[in-house]
Design a protein around this motif. Sequence first.
Motif, PDB file in Angstrom:
ATOM      1  N   PRO A  70      69.104 -28.840  32.807  1.00 31.44           N
ATOM      2  CA  PRO A  70      68.060 -29.522  32.033  1.00 31.44           C
ATOM      3  C   PRO A  70      67.499 -28.653  30.921  1.00 31.44           C
ATOM      4  CG  PRO A  70      67.192 -28.774  34.122  1.00 31.44           C
ATOM      5  CD  PRO A  70      68.663 -28.483  34.162  1.00 31.44           C
ATOM      6  N   GLU A  71      66.968 -29.321  29.893  1.00 28.96           N
ATOM      7  CA  GLU A  71      66.297 -28.601  28.810  1.00 28.96           C
ATOM      8  C   GLU A  71      65.048 -27.896  29.327  1.00 28.96           C
ATOM      9  OE1 GLU A  71      65.000 -27.196  25.102  1.00 28.96           O
ATOM     10  OE2 GLU A  71      66.957 -28.006  25.643  1.00 28.96           O
ATOM     11  N   SER A  72      64.311 -28.589  30.203  1.00 26.13           N
ATOM     12  CA  SER A  72      63.111 -27.989  30.799  1.00 26.13           C
ATOM     13  C   SER A  72      63.014 -28.395  32.259  1.00 26.13           C
ATOM     14  CB  SER A  72      61.849 -28.429  30.038  1.00 26.13           C
ATOM     15  OG  SER A  72      61.729 -29.836  30.033  1.00 26.13           O
ATOM     16  N   GLU A  73      62.466 -27.521  33.071  1.00 26.67           N
ATOM     17  CA  GLU A  73      62.269 -27.781  34.493  1.00 26.67           C
ATOM     18  C   GLU A  73      61.056 -27.003  34.972  1.00 26.67           C
ATOM     19  OE1 GLU A  73      65.637 -26.488  36.731  1.00 26.67           O
ATOM     20  OE2 GLU A  73      65.699 -24.512  35.817  1.00 26.67           O
ATOM     21  N   ALA A  74      60.456 -27.467  36.047  1.00 22.16           N
ATOM     22  CA  ALA A  74      59.252 -26.809  36.549  1.00 22.16           C
ATOM     23  C   ALA A  74      59.123 -27.046  38.044  1.00 22.16           C
ATOM     24  CB  ALA A  74      58.015 -27.335  35.835  1.00 22.16           C
ATOM     25  N   GLU A  75      58.590 -26.030  38.733  1.00 21.99           N
ATOM     26  CA  GLU A  75      58.220 -26.162  40.136  1.00 21.99           C
ATOM     27  C   GLU A  75      56.718 -26.391  40.194  1.00 21.99           C
ATOM     28  OE1 GLU A  75      59.405 -23.040  42.702  1.00 21.99           O
ATOM     29  OE2 GLU A  75      61.457 -23.799  42.908  1.00 21.99           O
ATOM     30  N   ILE A 174      55.118 -31.378  33.478  1.00 21.53           N
ATOM     31  CA  ILE A 174      56.028 -31.851  32.432  1.00 21.53           C
ATOM     32  C   ILE A 174      56.518 -33.250  32.810  1.00 21.53           C
ATOM     33  CG2 ILE A 174      56.831 -29.535  31.784  1.00 21.53           C
ATOM     34  CD1 ILE A 174      59.400 -30.134  33.384  1.00 21.53           C
ATOM     35  N   SER A 175      57.077 -33.953  31.843  1.00 22.27           N
ATOM     36  CA  SER A 175      57.726 -35.238  32.124  1.00 22.27           C
ATOM     37  C   SER A 175      59.156 -34.982  32.582  1.00 22.27           C
ATOM     38  CB  SER A 175      57.742 -36.111  30.870  1.00 22.27           C
ATOM     39  OG  SER A 175      56.429 -36.406  30.445  1.00 22.27           O
ATOM     40  N   GLY A 176      59.641 -35.828  33.480  1.00 21.08           N
ATOM     41  CA  GLY A 176      61.007 -35.652  33.969  1.00 21.08           C
ATOM     42  C   GLY A 176      61.248 -36.440  35.237  1.00 21.08           C
ATOM     43  N   VAL A 177      62.202 -35.940  36.032  1.00 21.61           N
ATOM     44  CA  VAL A 177      62.602 -36.597  37.271  1.00 21.61           C
ATOM     45  C   VAL A 177      62.309 -35.672  38.443  1.00 21.61           C
ATOM     46  CG1 VAL A 177      64.550 -37.545  38.570  1.00 21.61           C
ATOM     47  CG2 VAL A 177      64.392 -37.923  36.110  1.00 21.61           C
ATOM     48  N   ILE A 178      61.760 -36.232  39.515  1.00 22.43           N
ATOM     49  CA  ILE A 178      61.543 -35.437  40.726  1.00 22.43           C
ATOM     50  C   ILE A 178      62.908 -35.170  41.355  1.00 22.43           C
ATOM     51  CG2 ILE A 178      60.453 -35.336  42.985  1.00 22.43           C
ATOM     52  CD1 ILE A 178      58.443 -35.352  40.746  1.00 22.43           C
ATOM     53  N   SER A 179      63.373 -33.938  41.247  1.00 21.93           N
ATOM     54  CA  SER A 179      64.685 -33.595  41.788  1.00 21.93           C
ATOM     55  C   SER A 179      64.612 -33.063  43.216  1.00 21.93           C
ATOM     56  CB  SER A 179      65.359 -32.551  40.897  1.00 21.93           C
ATOM     57  OG  SER A 179      64.590 -31.360  40.841  1.00 21.93           O
ATOM     58  N   ARG A 180      63.402 -32.645  43.627  1.00 22.80           N
ATOM     59  CA  ARG A 180      63.284 -32.111  44.991  1.00 22.80           C
ATOM     60  C   ARG A 180      61.835 -32.208  45.456  1.00 22.80           C
ATOM     61  NH1 ARG A 180      64.678 -25.936  47.003  1.00 22.80           N
ATOM     62  NH2 ARG A 180      64.450 -26.309  49.234  1.00 22.80           N
ATOM     63  N   PHE A 196      56.966 -29.665  44.601  1.00 21.79           N
ATOM     64  CA  PHE A 196      57.993 -30.488  43.971  1.00 21.79           C
ATOM     65  C   PHE A 196      58.738 -29.657  42.923  1.00 21.79           C
ATOM     66  CE2 PHE A 196      54.407 -33.256  45.004  1.00 21.79           C
ATOM     67  CZ  PHE A 196      55.013 -34.276  45.716  1.00 21.79           C
ATOM     68  N   LYS A 197      59.945 -30.151  42.583  1.00 21.98           N
ATOM     69  CA  LYS A 197      60.676 -29.618  41.437  1.00 21.98           C
ATOM     70  C   LYS A 197      60.968 -30.774  40.489  1.00 21.98           C
ATOM     71  CE  LYS A 197      64.621 -26.822  39.993  1.00 21.98           C
ATOM     72  NZ  LYS A 197      65.837 -26.093  40.413  1.00 21.98           N
ATOM     73  N   ILE A 198      60.602 -30.575  39.225  1.00 26.23           N
ATOM     74  CA  ILE A 198      60.794 -31.604  38.200  1.00 26.23           C
ATOM     75  C   ILE A 198      61.793 -31.087  37.168  1.00 26.23           C
ATOM     76  CG2 ILE A 198      59.680 -33.011  36.425  1.00 26.23           C
ATOM     77  CD1 ILE A 198      57.081 -32.737  37.932  1.00 26.23           C
ATOM     78  N   GLU A 199      62.766 -31.936  36.827  1.00 24.89           N
ATOM     79  CA  GLU A 199      63.748 -31.590  35.803  1.00 24.89           C
ATOM     80  C   GLU A 199      63.752 -32.669  34.729  1.00 24.89           C
ATOM     81  OE1 GLU A 199      67.595 -30.711  37.328  1.00 24.89           O
ATOM     82  OE2 GLU A 199      66.846 -29.403  38.921  1.00 24.89           O
ATOM     83  N   ASN A 200      63.787 -32.216  33.494  1.00 26.46           N
ATOM     84  CA  ASN A 200      63.820 -33.134  32.354  1.00 26.46           C
ATOM     85  C   ASN A 200      65.266 -33.272  31.884  1.00 26.46           C
ATOM     86  OD1 ASN A 200      63.387 -34.686  30.123  1.00 26.46           O
ATOM     87  ND2 ASN A 200      62.061 -33.229  29.070  1.00 26.46           N
ATOM     88  N   PHE A 201      65.865 -34.442  32.079  1.00 26.62           N
ATOM     89  CA  PHE A 201      67.265 -34.681  31.730  1.00 26.62           C
ATOM     90  C   PHE A 201      67.458 -35.095  30.271  1.00 26.62           C
ATOM     91  CE2 PHE A 201      68.166 -35.973  36.405  1.00 26.62           C
ATOM     92  CZ  PHE A 201      68.067 -34.650  36.764  1.00 26.62           C
ATOM     93  N   GLU A 202      66.421 -35.094  29.507  1.00 22.80           N
ATOM     94  CA  GLU A 202      66.540 -35.525  28.117  1.00 22.80           C
ATOM     95  C   GLU A 202      66.070 -34.417  27.180  1.00 22.80           C
ATOM     96  OE1 GLU A 202      67.624 -37.635  24.987  1.00 22.80           O
ATOM     97  OE2 GLU A 202      68.086 -38.132  27.054  1.00 22.80           O
ATOM     98  N   PRO A 203      66.975 -33.616  26.619  1.00 21.56           N
ATOM     99  CA  PRO A 203      68.434 -33.715  26.807  1.00 21.56           C
ATOM    100  C   PRO A 203      68.910 -32.830  27.944  1.00 21.56           C
ATOM    101  CG  PRO A 203      67.964 -32.139  25.099  1.00 21.56           C
ATOM    102  CD  PRO A 203      66.617 -32.642  25.578  1.00 21.56           C
ATOM    103  N   LEU A 204      70.208 -32.970  28.261  1.00 20.49           N
ATOM    104  CA  LEU A 204      70.880 -32.051  29.167  1.00 20.49           C
ATOM    105  C   LEU A 204      71.677 -31.050  28.341  1.00 20.49           C
ATOM    106  CD1 LEU A 204      72.140 -34.434  31.978  1.00 20.49           C
ATOM    107  CD2 LEU A 204      70.537 -32.543  32.271  1.00 20.49           C
ATOM    108  N   LEU A 205      71.745 -29.834  28.832  1.00 16.66           N
ATOM    109  CA  LEU A 205      72.418 -28.767  28.096  1.00 16.66           C
ATOM    110  C   LEU A 205      73.663 -28.296  28.846  1.00 16.66           C
ATOM    111  CD1 LEU A 205      69.340 -26.580  27.054  1.00 16.66           C
ATOM    112  CD2 LEU A 205      70.342 -28.535  25.852  1.00 16.66           C
ATOM    113  N   ALA A 206      74.658 -27.891  28.070  1.00 14.01           N
ATOM    114  CA  ALA A 206      75.863 -27.257  28.613  1.00 14.01           C
ATOM    115  C   ALA A 206      76.088 -25.974  27.828  1.00 14.01           C
ATOM    116  CB  ALA A 206      77.072 -28.180  28.481  1.00 14.01           C
ATOM    117  N   VAL A 207      76.093 -24.857  28.518  1.00 10.75           N
ATOM    118  CA  VAL A 207      76.211 -23.556  27.864  1.00 10.75           C
ATOM    119  C   VAL A 207      77.629 -23.023  28.066  1.00 10.75           C
ATOM    120  CG1 VAL A 207      75.298 -21.225  27.696  1.00 10.75           C
ATOM    121  CG2 VAL A 207      73.767 -23.124  28.267  1.00 10.75           C
ATOM    122  N   LEU A 208      78.326 -22.812  26.954  1.00  7.78           N
ATOM    123  CA  LEU A 208      79.697 -22.299  26.982  1.00  7.78           C
ATOM    124  C   LEU A 208      79.714 -20.812  26.652  1.00  7.78           C
ATOM    125  CD1 LEU A 208      81.528 -25.125  24.992  1.00  7.78           C
ATOM    126  CD2 LEU A 208      81.752 -24.680  27.432  1.00  7.78           C
TER     127      LEU A 208
END
Length: 405
Positions: A70-75, A174-180, A196-208
Amino acid sequence: MRSTFCSFRARFALRLAIVAFAFGILAACKGGDGAADEEKQVDTSVPVEAVAASRRSISASYSGTATLEPESEAEVAAKISGVLLKLLVEEGDQVQKGQVLARLDDENPRLNLAKAKATLKKLENDYQRSSEMFERKLLSVEQNDKIRYDLETQRATYDLAQLELSYTNIVAPISGVISRRMVKVGNYIQVNQALFKIENFEPLLAVLSVPERELNTLRTGQVVRMRVDSIAGKTFEGAIQRISPVVDPATGTFRVTCEFHDETGQLKSGMFGRLEITFAQHDDVLTIPRTALIEEDGETAVFVVVSGAEAAAAEKKDGESAGTAEASAGKSNDDKKSGADKSDPETKEAPIPEWVAKRRLIKIGYGDNEYVEVLGGLDEGARVITVGRSAVRDGTAIQVLEGVQ
């Protein structure tokens, strides 16, 4: 005497019969060997599959793999201790920043707030009377200032009690989805304990982690296409968000961060993605399958399907173009061999195969996962061996499987 002569003739006739029988067996064996040799010669053709060189568009690209994050996440942690009384969200729920997620027991913080409020009200009244007496000069400056300082201290205490009461409502940072979700109703929650753990899926990142040689080919904003194993048959499109300007000396790679916006909500954090970044494209160019390439000793080659008659004619032409001095030097030996061949009735030329494999050097350009661009050494329509090329050599007789173009 007559009996001895008859016995001799009988033995002689028996010997002739044995010799004739032996010659008959040898002739049969010889004939059988010839048929076997002929059959063996036919069977030595190696079955292969071939594809004709054709024109198409081809792209130059870099491929890699990465795990989505995720772009941002928070516990979400508790800022006050207390018993968890109510859960308002569950795993998978979409939440907004500031939304209440859970509530703790607020009885003690509420009583503290009431106590602080009462004390504050008393000190406000004391300060009001003190101010009136100070104006009449019935109270010294020191006494009036002390009451004012006590009032300001109590106001801070009251604000703190209000803040602690608000902490009994656990809110999303933060805004996002409750992932845990890590707690249950009835648990005693300690200060700084994660709930709780919140992850924001907008946007999602892929690091190469991209090799250093690609540093000058990749640019911010270039299109990135991604496929994930769990969503078969679908390609997601994104773009390069940022490129690290530093190359890791330990690995010889640099970080390329790609972002993906998925309005369908199918992409999730932690998914394994296969990414492809296209940085150039050539249209209407000659191409062949990548499986036809033979790369060895710094050269790139292919095996081309050539008719046996054409290959034999080429070899004959090459033989006739040999130097005159070499031909003269070996003339006498050739005459002797020719005479010997003519005198041998069993000598005959080997049959010409229908197809043979000829090794040919080529020059290649761009390539993708399936095809490569041919810059030279091959004509359009020429058939190159794609399956079975490891079993053939230059000039090997081959059998091209039917139906393969």
